[in-house]
Design a protein around this motif. Structure first.
Motif, PDB file in Angstrom:
ATOM      1  N   TYR A 146       0.803  -1.211   0.000  1.00  0.00           N
ATOM      2  CA  TYR A 146       0.000   0.000   0.000  1.00  0.00           C
ATOM      3  C   TYR A 146       0.841   1.268   0.000  1.00  0.00           C
ATOM      4  O   TYR A 146       0.297   2.362  -0.038  1.00  0.00           O
ATOM      5  N   SER A 147       2.163   1.121   0.015  1.00  0.00           N
ATOM      6  CA  SER A 147       3.029   2.296  -0.085  1.00  0.00           C
ATOM      7  C   SER A 147       4.152   2.000  -1.065  1.00  0.00           C
ATOM      8  O   SER A 147       4.630   0.862  -1.181  1.00  0.00           O
ATOM      9  N   PHE A 148       4.541   3.047  -1.783  1.00  0.00           N
ATOM     10  CA  PHE A 148       5.590   2.889  -2.788  1.00  0.00           C
ATOM     11  C   PHE A 148       6.913   2.493  -2.128  1.00  0.00           C
ATOM     12  O   PHE A 148       7.650   1.674  -2.653  1.00  0.00           O
ATOM     13  N   SER A 149       7.206   3.036  -0.961  1.00  0.00           N
ATOM     14  CA  SER A 149       8.479   2.722  -0.299  1.00  0.00           C
ATOM     15  C   SER A 149       8.539   1.251   0.106  1.00  0.00           C
ATOM     16  O   SER A 149       9.571   0.599  -0.064  1.00  0.00           O
ATOM     17  N   SER A 150       7.451   0.696   0.633  1.00  0.00           N
ATOM     18  CA  SER A 150       7.474  -0.727   0.986  1.00  0.00           C
ATOM     19  C   SER A 150       7.567  -1.601  -0.268  1.00  0.00           C
ATOM     20  O   SER A 150       8.229  -2.641  -0.250  1.00  0.00           O
ATOM     21  N   PHE A 151       6.928  -1.156  -1.334  1.00  0.00           N
ATOM     22  CA  PHE A 151       7.016  -1.901  -2.592  1.00  0.00           C
ATOM     23  C   PHE A 151       8.449  -1.922  -3.111  1.00  0.00           C
ATOM     24  O   PHE A 151       8.967  -2.972  -3.474  1.00  0.00           O
ATOM     25  N   THR A 152       9.107  -0.765  -3.149  1.00  0.00           N
ATOM     26  CA  THR A 152      10.470  -0.689  -3.704  1.00  0.00           C
ATOM     27  C   THR A 152      11.500  -1.400  -2.825  1.00  0.00           C
ATOM     28  O   THR A 152      12.535  -1.820  -3.317  1.00  0.00           O
ATOM     29  N   LYS A 153      11.227  -1.567  -1.541  1.00  0.00           N
ATOM     30  CA  LYS A 153      12.145  -2.311  -0.670  1.00  0.00           C
ATOM     31  C   LYS A 153      12.191  -3.783  -1.054  1.00  0.00           C
ATOM     32  O   LYS A 153      13.214  -4.438  -0.906  1.00  0.00           O
ATOM     33  N   GLU A 154      11.077  -4.305  -1.542  1.00  0.00           N
ATOM     34  CA  GLU A 154      10.977  -5.736  -1.831  1.00  0.00           C
ATOM     35  C   GLU A 154      11.005  -6.088  -3.321  1.00  0.00           C
ATOM     36  O   GLU A 154      11.057  -7.265  -3.657  1.00  0.00           O
ATOM     37  N   ASN A 155      10.942  -5.066  -4.193  1.00  0.00           N
ATOM     38  CA  ASN A 155      10.823  -5.335  -5.623  1.00  0.00           C
ATOM     39  C   ASN A 155      11.755  -4.443  -6.423  1.00  0.00           C
ATOM     40  O   ASN A 155      12.152  -3.372  -5.976  1.00  0.00           O
ATOM     41  N   ASN A 156      12.044  -4.878  -7.633  1.00  0.00           N
ATOM     42  CA  ASN A 156      12.834  -4.106  -8.567  1.00  0.00           C
ATOM     43  C   ASN A 156      11.872  -3.312  -9.452  1.00  0.00           C
ATOM     44  O   ASN A 156      11.087  -3.896 -10.186  1.00  0.00           O
ATOM     45  N   VAL A 157      11.930  -2.008  -9.361  1.00  0.00           N
ATOM     46  CA  VAL A 157      11.000  -1.147 -10.109  1.00  0.00           C
ATOM     47  C   VAL A 157      11.117  -1.394 -11.615  1.00  0.00           C
ATOM     48  O   VAL A 157      10.141  -1.252 -12.356  1.00  0.00           O
ATOM     49  N   SER A 158      12.279  -1.807 -12.103  1.00  0.00           N
ATOM     50  CA  SER A 158      12.429  -2.059 -13.541  1.00  0.00           C
ATOM     51  C   SER A 158      11.569  -3.238 -14.006  1.00  0.00           C
ATOM     52  O   SER A 158      11.310  -3.409 -15.190  1.00  0.00           O
ATOM     53  N   ASP A 159      11.101  -4.073 -13.066  1.00  0.00           N
ATOM     54  CA  ASP A 159      10.192  -5.169 -13.432  1.00  0.00           C
ATOM     55  C   ASP A 159       8.827  -4.669 -13.887  1.00  0.00           C
ATOM     56  O   ASP A 159       8.031  -5.420 -14.425  1.00  0.00           O
TER      57      ASP A 159
END
Length: 161
Positions: A146-159
């Motif tokens: 639900y937050s961009f920061s938590s998403f980017t901690k666990e995922n590669n944005v280039s995906d």
């Protein structure tokens, strides 16, 4: 007369006959007489560009076929001409990124699909702003952020491409 005829024959030979390449142009109608669909048939198979219509005459969907299978980019519309969904087909199955719209024609969510199933990321919007991101494998939801920061901690944005 002769120069015009020569020009037309030369032009025909140079450009070819589009109906030979794509086949025969087909139109189907509703019982009311309104156009239902139109596109190319080659060897009794849908090919090239096709367009379908709602009974009210508005476009319902449009895209390309190859040997009776949907391919490339397709768009779907409501009876009021609002976008409904759009995305890529490969071998007749929904693939890559797809956009899904709400009743007002605004993006509701966009998802990565493979063979017609959610497979990858799904981004959900509320009031045209990113509200959450989900990750799917073979149609099953693995996790939601639900937050961009938590998403980017666990995922590669280039995906997300």
């Amino acid at each position: 007369m002769f120069p015009k005829l020569f020009f037309m024959v030369t032009l025909f030979l140079f450009l070819g006959n589009p109906s030979e390449e794509n086949g025969e142009y087909q139109r189907d109608y509703y019982p009311t007489g309104k156009l239902k669909s139109e596109g190319w048939l080659k060897n009794n198979a849908k090919t090239a560009y096709w367009k379908y219509y709602h009974p009210n005459g508005k476009v319902s969907e449009e895209g390309h076929y190859q040997s009776n299978r949907r391919v490339d980019y397709w768009k779907f519309y409501t009876v009021n001409s609002k976008p409904l969904q759009e995305g890529h087909y490969k071998n007749g199955k929904m693939n890559d990124w797809w956009l899904f719209f709400d009743a007002q024609g605004k993006i509701d969510h966009k998802c990565q699909l493979k063979n017609g199933e959610k497979n990858g990321y799904c981004l959900k919007y509320k009031n045209e702003k990113l509200a959450s991101a989900e990750k799917y494998t073979n149609g099953k939801k693995i996790k939601e952020w639900y937050s961009f920061s938590s998403f980017t901690k666990e995922n590669n944005v280039s995906d997300l491409r």
